[in-house]
Design a protein around this motif. Structure first.
Motif, PDB file in Angstrom:
ATOM      1  N   THR A  63       0.949  -1.409   0.001  1.00 45.92           N
ATOM      2  CA  THR A  63       0.465   0.303  -0.086  1.00 45.92           C
ATOM      3  C   THR A  63       0.657   1.052   0.020  1.00 45.92           C
ATOM      4  N   PHE A  64      -0.150   2.072  -0.713  1.00 48.29           N
ATOM      5  CA  PHE A  64       0.840   3.610  -0.465  1.00 48.29           C
ATOM      6  C   PHE A  64       0.023   4.387   0.010  1.00 48.29           C
ATOM      7  N   GLY A  65      -0.282   4.989   1.645  1.00 45.74           N
ATOM      8  CA  GLY A  65      -0.948   5.601   1.440  1.00 45.74           C
ATOM      9  C   GLY A  65      -1.897   4.489   2.158  1.00 45.74           C
ATOM     10  N   GLY A  66      -3.090   5.647   1.544  1.00 45.32           N
ATOM     11  CA  GLY A  66      -4.074   3.943   1.687  1.00 45.32           C
ATOM     12  C   GLY A  66      -4.884   3.547   0.241  1.00 45.32           C
ATOM     13  N   LEU A  67      -3.568   4.190  -1.008  1.00 43.36           N
ATOM     14  CA  LEU A  67      -3.580   3.265  -1.670  1.00 43.36           C
ATOM     15  C   LEU A  67      -3.016   1.802  -2.051  1.00 43.36           C
ATOM     16  N   LYS A  68      -3.997   1.482  -2.599  1.00 39.42           N
ATOM     17  CA  LYS A  68      -3.561  -0.581  -2.507  1.00 39.42           C
ATOM     18  C   LYS A  68      -3.251  -0.457  -3.710  1.00 39.42           C
ATOM     19  N   ALA A  69      -1.909  -0.968  -4.402  1.00 43.49           N
ATOM     20  CA  ALA A  69      -1.121  -0.785  -5.549  1.00 43.49           C
ATOM     21  C   ALA A  69      -1.022  -2.095  -5.747  1.00 43.49           C
ATOM     22  N   LEU A  70      -0.588  -3.243  -4.705  1.00 41.79           N
ATOM     23  CA  LEU A  70      -1.309  -4.284  -4.604  1.00 41.79           C
ATOM     24  C   LEU A  70      -1.644  -4.758  -3.866  1.00 41.79           C
ATOM     25  N   GLY A  88      -2.203  -4.778 -18.282  1.00 40.60           N
ATOM     26  CA  GLY A  88      -2.667  -4.143 -17.328  1.00 40.60           C
ATOM     27  C   GLY A  88      -3.239  -2.479 -17.757  1.00 40.60           C
ATOM     28  N   PRO A  89      -4.334  -2.232 -17.109  1.00 40.17           N
ATOM     29  CA  PRO A  89      -4.036  -0.193 -17.713  1.00 40.17           C
ATOM     30  C   PRO A  89      -2.946  -0.245 -16.743  1.00 40.17           C
ATOM     31  N   ASN A  90      -2.644   1.663 -17.592  1.00 40.25           N
ATOM     32  CA  ASN A  90      -1.567   2.345 -16.504  1.00 40.25           C
ATOM     33  C   ASN A  90      -2.939   2.257 -14.774  1.00 40.25           C
ATOM     34  N   GLY A  91      -1.567   2.406 -13.997  1.00 37.27           N
ATOM     35  CA  GLY A  91      -1.550   2.911 -12.546  1.00 37.27           C
ATOM     36  C   GLY A  91      -1.923   0.892 -12.156  1.00 37.27           C
ATOM     37  N   ALA A  92      -1.773   0.221 -12.919  1.00 34.33           N
ATOM     38  CA  ALA A  92      -1.990  -1.239 -12.589  1.00 34.33           C
ATOM     39  C   ALA A  92      -1.586  -1.360 -11.410  1.00 34.33           C
ATOM     40  N   GLY A  93      -0.600  -1.407 -11.338  1.00 36.53           N
ATOM     41  CA  GLY A  93       0.776  -2.037 -10.156  1.00 36.53           C
ATOM     42  C   GLY A  93       1.370  -2.713 -10.689  1.00 36.53           C
ATOM     43  N   LYS A  94       1.728  -2.773 -12.361  1.00 35.33           N
ATOM     44  CA  LYS A  94       2.701  -3.942 -13.409  1.00 35.33           C
ATOM     45  C   LYS A  94       4.450  -3.180 -12.170  1.00 35.33           C
ATOM     46  N   SER A  95       4.845  -2.117 -12.424  1.00 33.11           N
ATOM     47  CA  SER A  95       5.898  -1.565 -12.131  1.00 33.11           C
ATOM     48  C   SER A  95       6.375  -1.542 -10.789  1.00 33.11           C
ATOM     49  N   THR A  96       5.468  -1.550  -9.461  1.00 30.72           N
ATOM     50  CA  THR A  96       5.364  -2.046  -8.259  1.00 30.72           C
ATOM     51  C   THR A  96       5.270  -3.088  -8.057  1.00 30.72           C
ATOM     52  N   LEU A  97       5.035  -4.472  -8.838  1.00 32.08           N
ATOM     53  CA  LEU A  97       5.186  -5.888  -8.209  1.00 32.08           C
ATOM     54  C   LEU A  97       6.363  -5.749  -8.673  1.00 32.08           C
ATOM     55  N   PHE A 156      14.232  -1.181 -16.424  1.00 30.10           N
ATOM     56  CA  PHE A 156      13.307  -0.631 -15.727  1.00 30.10           C
ATOM     57  C   PHE A 156      12.695  -0.004 -17.070  1.00 30.10           C
ATOM     58  N   GLN A 157      11.319   0.847 -16.701  1.00 27.29           N
ATOM     59  CA  GLN A 157      10.629   1.954 -17.247  1.00 27.29           C
ATOM     60  C   GLN A 157      11.230   3.030 -17.683  1.00 27.29           C
ATOM     61  N   THR A 158      11.996   4.089 -17.079  1.00 28.97           N
ATOM     62  CA  THR A 158      12.631   4.385 -17.779  1.00 28.97           C
ATOM     63  C   THR A 158      14.128   4.211 -17.713  1.00 28.97           C
ATOM     64  N   ASP A 210      10.297  -4.105 -18.095  1.00 29.36           N
ATOM     65  CA  ASP A 210       9.511  -2.977 -17.541  1.00 29.36           C
ATOM     66  C   ASP A 210       9.301  -2.402 -19.399  1.00 29.36           C
ATOM     67  N   GLU A 211       8.272  -2.772 -19.884  1.00 29.65           N
ATOM     68  CA  GLU A 211       8.153  -1.753 -21.123  1.00 29.65           C
ATOM     69  C   GLU A 211       9.494  -1.800 -22.082  1.00 29.65           C
ATOM     70  N   PRO A 212       9.992  -2.550 -22.719  1.00 29.27           N
ATOM     71  CA  PRO A 212      11.391  -2.263 -22.920  1.00 29.27           C
ATOM     72  C   PRO A 212      10.847  -1.653 -24.586  1.00 29.27           C
ATOM     73  N   GLU A 216       3.926  -5.392 -21.312  1.00 29.14           N
ATOM     74  CA  GLU A 216       4.372  -4.218 -22.377  1.00 29.14           C
ATOM     75  C   GLU A 216       2.457  -3.779 -22.359  1.00 29.14           C
ATOM     76  N   HIS A 217       2.809  -2.757 -23.240  1.00 34.84           N
ATOM     77  CA  HIS A 217       1.212  -1.952 -23.933  1.00 34.84           C
ATOM     78  C   HIS A 217       1.575  -2.442 -25.076  1.00 34.84           C
ATOM     79  N   ASP A 218       2.005  -3.055 -26.576  1.00 38.44           N
ATOM     80  CA  ASP A 218       2.324  -2.948 -26.885  1.00 38.44           C
ATOM     81  C   ASP A 218       1.535  -4.519 -27.482  1.00 38.44           C
TER      82      ASP A 218
HETATM   83  N1  LIG Z   1       6.511   5.182  -5.006  1.00 40.80           N
HETATM   84  C1  LIG Z   1       5.396   5.498  -4.927  1.00 40.80           C
HETATM   85  N2  LIG Z   1       4.954   5.948  -3.939  1.00 40.80           N
HETATM   86  C2  LIG Z   1       3.612   6.406  -4.150  1.00 40.80           C
HETATM   87  N3  LIG Z   1       2.785   5.551  -4.616  1.00 40.80           N
HETATM   88  C3  LIG Z   1       3.085   4.506  -5.841  1.00 40.80           C
HETATM   89  C4  LIG Z   1       4.497   4.250  -5.612  1.00 40.80           C
HETATM   90  N4  LIG Z   1       4.959   4.272  -6.437  1.00 40.80           N
HETATM   91  C5  LIG Z   1       4.002   3.443  -6.849  1.00 40.80           C
HETATM   92  N5  LIG Z   1       3.018   4.717  -6.823  1.00 40.80           N
HETATM   93  C6  LIG Z   1       1.169   4.628  -6.954  1.00 40.80           C
HETATM   94  O1  LIG Z   1       0.903   3.083  -6.878  1.00 40.80           O
HETATM   95  C7  LIG Z   1       0.231   2.354  -8.426  1.00 40.80           C
HETATM   96  C8  LIG Z   1       0.839   2.140  -9.039  1.00 40.80           C
HETATM   97  O2  LIG Z   1       1.848   2.066  -9.464  1.00 40.80           O
HETATM   98  P1  LIG Z   1       2.762   1.334 -10.367  1.00 40.80           P
HETATM   99  O3  LIG Z   1       4.158   2.066 -11.348  1.00 40.80           O
HETATM  100  O4  LIG Z   1       3.116   0.228 -10.364  1.00 40.80           O
HETATM  101  O5  LIG Z   1       1.453   1.235 -12.209  1.00 40.80           O
HETATM  102  P2  LIG Z   1       2.330   0.472 -13.569  1.00 40.80           P
HETATM  103  O6  LIG Z   1       1.283  -0.400 -13.345  1.00 40.80           O
HETATM  104  O7  LIG Z   1       3.552   0.059 -14.037  1.00 40.80           O
HETATM  105  O8  LIG Z   1       1.798   1.351 -14.390  1.00 40.80           O
HETATM  106  P3  LIG Z   1       2.241   2.358 -15.626  1.00 40.80           P
HETATM  107  O9  LIG Z   1       1.652   1.507 -16.788  1.00 40.80           O
HETATM  108  O10 LIG Z   1       1.625   3.780 -16.057  1.00 40.80           O
HETATM  109  O11 LIG Z   1       3.610   2.247 -15.340  1.00 40.80           O
HETATM  110  C9  LIG Z   1       0.264   3.943  -9.654  1.00 40.80           C
HETATM  111  O12 LIG Z   1      -1.347   4.469  -8.609  1.00 40.80           O
HETATM  112  C10 LIG Z   1       1.283   4.710  -8.660  1.00 40.80           C
HETATM  113  O13 LIG Z   1       1.037   6.147  -8.514  1.00 40.80           O
END
Ligand SMILES: Nc1ncnc2c1ncn2[C@@H]1O[C@H](COP(=O)(O)OP(=O)(O)OP(=O)(O)O)[C@@H](O)[C@H]1O
Ligand SMILES: [Mg+2]
Lengths: 395, 254
Positions: free
Chosen positions: B15-22, B39-48, B87-89, B176-178, B208-210
């Motif tokens: 979780t990030f604050g109240g947000l359940k990223a995973l 998955g859509p943007n912000g789904a949590g892929k990079s967090t995983l 990495f994504q960037t 991550d999105e190569p 990958e989005h493509d």
């Molecule tokens: N270090 C962080 N601190 C706070 N919130 C974060 C952090 N990292 C990610 N988040 C939030 O967690 C959610 C998932 O982010 P993540 O980067 O995993 O998405 P994603 O699936 O990789 O999206 P994208 O396709 O845009 O890369 C997003 O809402 C993001 O704002």
């Protein structure tokens, strides 16, 4: 063709370590000669050039390669000096044990300081090193007076035991002087001994810069997180670099004591740390020769510029009419004597603002501009002559 | 294709604050497969991926790699066990040249977490350089060996980072999105390279989005939305799945 061939080979040659070292050694060892026109060919300042050269070379290994800005390296300089003087007092007037012990001692201090300070990076690292060094400085004046002799500074005394020397000979009349197996280590011989030490440690730093260890340090500077994700534990690398540079500082401190056997706490003050930072940045951070250039500039200002007085200025400008002479003297006197800090400050500001790569970069840029200018000119004339021959063929 | 799990993510909550990223995420990556995560943007892929490489520690749950729990280990320890990530960037050494950028990860393979040994350094110097050059050639960056990495185009930076990961010969490669931000031709080239690596049997996770990339490379596809896996299957199954179309693809994208 031949010229191009020669040029390529020259470039290659200048990249060869042996060639670099030979040129470097010659330049350093002939300093008493080529420093003459600058009025800096006396042993005292020459010693300072090479000893602070050691300090700056070591500092550059940390700051230049890893980018970690330490404000505490003067502490190691001080520790090195105290250790050396104690070695002169307790063991022998020979400088070899003194220098070895000062390197070891400062290494131990560097491990302690580095272990704590490297838990943080950036400004927090700098502040931790500053705090540690100021603590050493204050302790040297207070609690540790029995070891440091407080404000008076640690000096030799006739009654010192010098156990190793006593094994071989009786104590002589008066204070003994520091030696290297019978060679006096003050004056010119002091310069040559320190110069040889500097050449050796310069070679070591050259090796470090070109090794994979040095490459990893540069990579840590560039992107430390990437290093971690590639599987490197960055902290031991940083600590190693920190300890090596601390030992260089200790060596410099030991050499200072070897050429002039007394040690005072002012050597540990933050201004001394600041000075080495200035030297490194002024000359060129992360380059091999930049810091040495910085040392020469700063030590030159400190010793030569600060000693110039009104009389010197008057005789310098004496060819002008009196009114102009007086005007020039009053303007210039702002920048010399007591005012040398201002000159240095201005120079430093100019370098940081316009030449972030330091004076060395400035020299390289000028050299490049000059050579491209010259080659352009040459090409122009070359091109014209070709055209002429072309015309001739047409006929 | 073996059925042994290389990576096993179990009930991971981040979780990030109240947000359940995973959100109690479970995922199994089998040995030798190319596993796409979409998955859509912000789904949590990079967090995983961040959780997998130790950049983040999960609030609860575990990550197992090669049968051992790696949650709580430092990033460099995890990397030494054989996980590399693009990495994504792009995360490269901008101030160093391309050859140096690839030599450093090659050294990680030989030196381990920390070495300070001049003899070893000399002994391996040529070997390291050769390994680095070989990969750089494969990535078609051979003509820029001594160029500063920071000055390259974004596409080339990505390719360089891929080279840095490949030279480590990881057991598991996380991408991550190569191909994001690459020109069409560059993307195709990267796909070719990835196909080639696929032939070596290296296990890969690819975000990958493509969809062209996904469907031409992946053996399995997982769909991530709002921190959980909502569907998993072969590319064909995912393409036809109604849930997926609704949650992510919106029916139009394929
Ligand atoms: N270090 C962080 N601190 C706070 N919130 C974060 C952090 N990292 C990610 N988040 C939030 O967690 C959610 C998932 O982010 P993540 O980067 O995993 O998405 P994603 O699936 O990789 O999206 P994208 O396709 O845009 O890369 C997003 O809402 C993001 O704002
Ligand atoms: Mg992402």
């Amino acid at each position: 063709m031949l010229r191009g061939f020669l040029k390529i080979n020259m470039k290659k040659l200048l990249k060869n370590n042996l060639v670099i070292m030979i040129i470097f050694s010659v330049v350093v060892l002939t300093m008493p000669i080529w420093m003459q026109p600058f009025g800096a060919a006396y042993p005292d300042i020459l010693q300072k050039f090479v000893i602070f050269g050691v300090f700056a070379i070591g500092y550059n290994i940390l700051f230049g390669l890893t980018g970690y800005l330490s404000f505490g390296h003067a502490a190691f300089l001080g520790v090195g000096s105290y250790t050396a003087v104690w070695s002169f007092k307790l063991l022998t007037m020979n400088i070899i044990p003194a220098i070895i012990l000062s390197v070891i001692m400062s290494g131990i201090f560097a491990v302690l300081m580095g272990y704590v300070a490297l838990r943080r990076s950036g400004i927090y690292f700098s502040i931790l090193t500053l705090a540690f060094a100021q603590m050493c400085y204050n302790l040297a004046y207070s609690v540790l007076t029995p070891i440091t002799n407080g404000e008076t500074g640690l000096q030799l005394a006739k009654s010192d035991p010098r156990v190793i020397d006593r094994l071989f000979s009786e104590a002589g009349e008066g204070l003994p002087s520091t030696t290297l197996f019978g060679i006096e280590t003050s004056g010119y011989s002091g310069f040559y001994i320190s110069a040889v030490v500097m050449i050796i440690v310069f070679y070591i730093s050259l090796k470090i810069f070109n090794s994979s260890f040095g490459l990893k340090l540069k990579a840590i500077k560039s992107n430390q997180n990437r290093m971690r994700y590639l599987g490197f534990n960055t902290r031991p690398y940083l600590l190693t670099a920190f300890v090596i540079s601390g030992m260089y500082a200790g060596l410099a401190g030991g050499l200072l004591a070897a050429t002039d056997p007394l040690a005072g706490a002012e050597r540990m003050q933050w201004t001394a740390s600041g000075e080495v930072i200035l030297m490194t940045i002024l000359g060129g951070v992360g380059t091999l020769f930049g810091p040495l250039l910085g040392v020469i500039i700063i030590k030159y200002f400190e010793n030569i510029f600060s000693a110039i007085n009104q009389l010197d200025l008057h005789s310098f400008y004496s060819i002008f009419p009196t009114w102009l002479e007086n005007a020039m003297v009053s303007i210039s006197s702002l920048f010399v004597g007591e005012g040398w800090h201002m000159t240095l400050g201005l120079l430093f500001m100019l370098v940081v603002a316009f030449l972030p790569g330091g004076v060395l970069e400035g020299m390289q840029l000028t050299y490049k501009k000059l050579t491209t200018y010259v080659s352009k000119k040459r090409n122009k004339t070359g091109g014209e002559s070709k055209k002429e021959t072309g015309v001739n063929h047409g006929k | 294709m073996g059925s042994k799990a290389v990576l096993q993510v179990t009930n991971v909550l981040k979780t990030f604050g109240g947000l359940k990223a995973l959100n109690n995420l479970n995922l199994t990556i089998e040995e030798g497969t190319v596993h796409a995560i979409i998955g859509p943007n912000g789904a949590g892929k990079s967090t995983l991926l961040n959780v997998c490489i130790g950049q983040l520690t999960p609030d609860t749950g575990t990550v197992e790699f090669d049968g051992q729990i790696i949650t709580g280990l430092a990033p460099h320890e995890i990397s030494q066990r054989g996980i590399s990530r693009v990495f994504q960037t792009p995360q490269i050494f901008e101030d160093l040249d391309i050859l140096q950028n690839v030599m450093i990860p090659a050294l990680a393979h030989i030196d381990g977490q920390f070495t300070f040994n001049a003899v070893k350094d000399l002994r391996h110097r040529n070997e390291v350089k050769r390994a680095a050059m070989e990969i750089i050639e494969q990535m078609n960056l051979g003509d820029q060996l001594h160029d500063r990495a920071g000055a390259m185009s974004r596409g080339n930076k990505r390719r360089l980072e891929l080279a840095m990961c490949l030279v480590q010969k990881p057991k598991l490669l996380l991408l991550d999105e190569p191909t994001a931000g690459m020109a069409r031709a560059d993307t195709n080239q990267t796909i070719e390279i990835l196909k080639k690596i696929k032939a070596t049997g290296m296990t890969k996770v690819i975000i990958e989005h493509d969809m062209n990339v996904v469907f031409s490379l992946a053996d399995r596809v997982s769909v991530l939305a709002q921190g959980t896996i909502i569907a998993e299957g072969t590319p064909q199954e995912i393409r036809e799945s109604e849930i997926v179309k609704e949650a992510y693809l919106g029916g139009a994208k394929i």
